[in-house]
Write a protein that holds these residues in place. Structure first.
Motif, PDB file in Angstrom:
ATOM      1  N   GLU A  81       0.846  -1.202   0.000  1.00 48.13           N
ATOM      2  CA  GLU A  81       0.000   0.000   0.000  1.00 48.13           C
ATOM      3  C   GLU A  81       0.878   1.248   0.000  1.00 48.13           C
ATOM      4  O   GLU A  81       1.744   1.410   0.860  1.00 48.13           O
ATOM      5  CB  GLU A  81      -0.897  -0.010   1.242  1.00 48.13           C
ATOM      6  N   ILE A  82       0.656   2.120  -0.986  1.00 48.23           N
ATOM      7  CA  ILE A  82       1.450   3.338  -1.157  1.00 48.23           C
ATOM      8  C   ILE A  82       0.516   4.531  -1.082  1.00 48.23           C
ATOM      9  O   ILE A  82      -0.541   4.537  -1.728  1.00 48.23           O
ATOM     10  CB  ILE A  82       2.188   3.332  -2.515  1.00 48.23           C
ATOM     11  N   SER A  83       0.889   5.559  -0.337  1.00 44.06           N
ATOM     12  CA  SER A  83       0.041   6.749  -0.263  1.00 44.06           C
ATOM     13  C   SER A  83       0.900   7.993  -0.088  1.00 44.06           C
ATOM     14  O   SER A  83       1.983   7.942   0.497  1.00 44.06           O
ATOM     15  CB  SER A  83      -0.975   6.636   0.880  1.00 44.06           C
ATOM     16  N   ALA A  84       0.396   9.105  -0.634  1.00 45.40           N
ATOM     17  CA  ALA A  84       1.072  10.394  -0.498  1.00 45.40           C
ATOM     18  C   ALA A  84       0.008  11.475  -0.439  1.00 45.40           C
ATOM     19  O   ALA A  84      -1.028  11.376  -1.107  1.00 45.40           O
ATOM     20  CB  ALA A  84       2.019  10.637  -1.668  1.00 45.40           C
ATOM     21  N   THR A  85       0.236  12.487   0.349  1.00 41.31           N
ATOM     22  CA  THR A  85      -0.722  13.580   0.483  1.00 41.31           C
ATOM     23  C   THR A  85      -0.051  14.903   0.110  1.00 41.31           C
ATOM     24  O   THR A  85       1.174  15.008   0.070  1.00 41.31           O
ATOM     25  CB  THR A  85      -1.256  13.685   1.921  1.00 41.31           C
TER      26      THR A  85
END
Length: 265
Positions: A81-85
């Motif tokens: 799972e990869i996430s960026a804000t």
């Protein structure tokens, strides 16, 4: 005459108890080693994804599933799972949330820890971008000043069923000024995915002050301001957007792609 008491007998731990303690210590060490290996793998993926997704800093990466070592030995990681804000897109959006789930990423542990992702394959990627209310407020302000924009699903009972995953009912609200008065405006309509763009259409506008319902021209300006087209940019791994959802505080565009290299950005 004072009776002497026998000295207390010191009990030594039994072999069974020692074995239990040893097993617990060994288990704790194995779990710590497992998490350590997973963290090392996550770091390498984060380094690669920073480049591939053109991010200014490392994204958050989590290799789901325990134990990690069984996935590593098989060379098959079930869900990364990869996430960026806070991801910007041109001059339109500044606060995008980008997310990707990589299902069954196939790469040897030695290559993963060395950062060598050439030849790594992914069975399926589910990518999404989330457009939040602050970015929508910024776009609407280009036509009519708004503050405190809110995004919610339209849950009214009489809302017609939407035709497929590319359209969803939406409720928008915010503060603006009409006829010199500050008002809370609520608009109902739909959000659609058209040619990779998110298009908002407004069908009904309501004011918190019903005495101003006769301001037809002003309401028309509000409707025009809220009817925006948004370019969400390219989804992670060049996933083709196939669905749009409305949730509390955001519009989400998502899609999936099968059988691609990990190095495909």
């Amino acid at each position: 005459m004072t009776a002497t008491r026998p000295a207390p007998v010191t009990r030594r731990p039994s072999r069974g108890r020692k074995l239990v303690v040893a097993v617990l210590v060994l288990g704790a060490l194995l779990v710590a080693a497992d998490f350590g290996l997973a963290a090392a793998g996550e770091y390498q993926v984060a380094q690669k994804m920073r480049d591939k997704l053109s991010l200014s800093e490392d994204p958050s990466v989590r290799i789901n599933g325990f134990p990690f070592i069984t996935q590593a030995l098989a060379g098959d990681y079930r869900d990364i799972e990869i996430s960026a804000t806070g991801v910007p897109v041109r001059d339109q959006l500044r606060e995008l949330e980008v997310r990707a789930n990589l299902y069954h990423t196939r790469i040897a542990l030695s290559d993963l820890l060395a950062g060598n992702t050439r030849g790594a394959k992914i069975d399926q990627v589910r990518g999404s971008v989330k457009i939040n209310a602050a970015d929508l407020n910024r776009l609407v302000n280009q036509v009519t000043p708004f503050t405190d924009m809110a995004i919610e699903p339209d849950t009214r009972e009489d809302v017609p069923a939407q035709a497929g995953p590319t359209t969803a009912a939406v409720k928008l609200s915010g503060n603006t000024t009409l006829a010199g008065r500050k008002l809370r405006v609520t608009a109902y309509g739909s959000v659609s995915l058209v040619g990779g763009l998110v298009e908002i259409a407004v069908s009904d506008v309501q004011l918190d002050d019903t005495s101003l319902a006769s301001l037809g021209d002003a309401l028309g300006a509000v409707r025009q301001a809220l009817a925006v087209k948004i370019d969400p940019g390219v989804l992670p791994f060049t996933v083709t957007p196939t669905a749009v959802r409305v949730e509390s505080g955001a519009l989400t565009v998502e899609g999936t792609v099968d059988d691609i290299p990990l190095d495909q950005g």
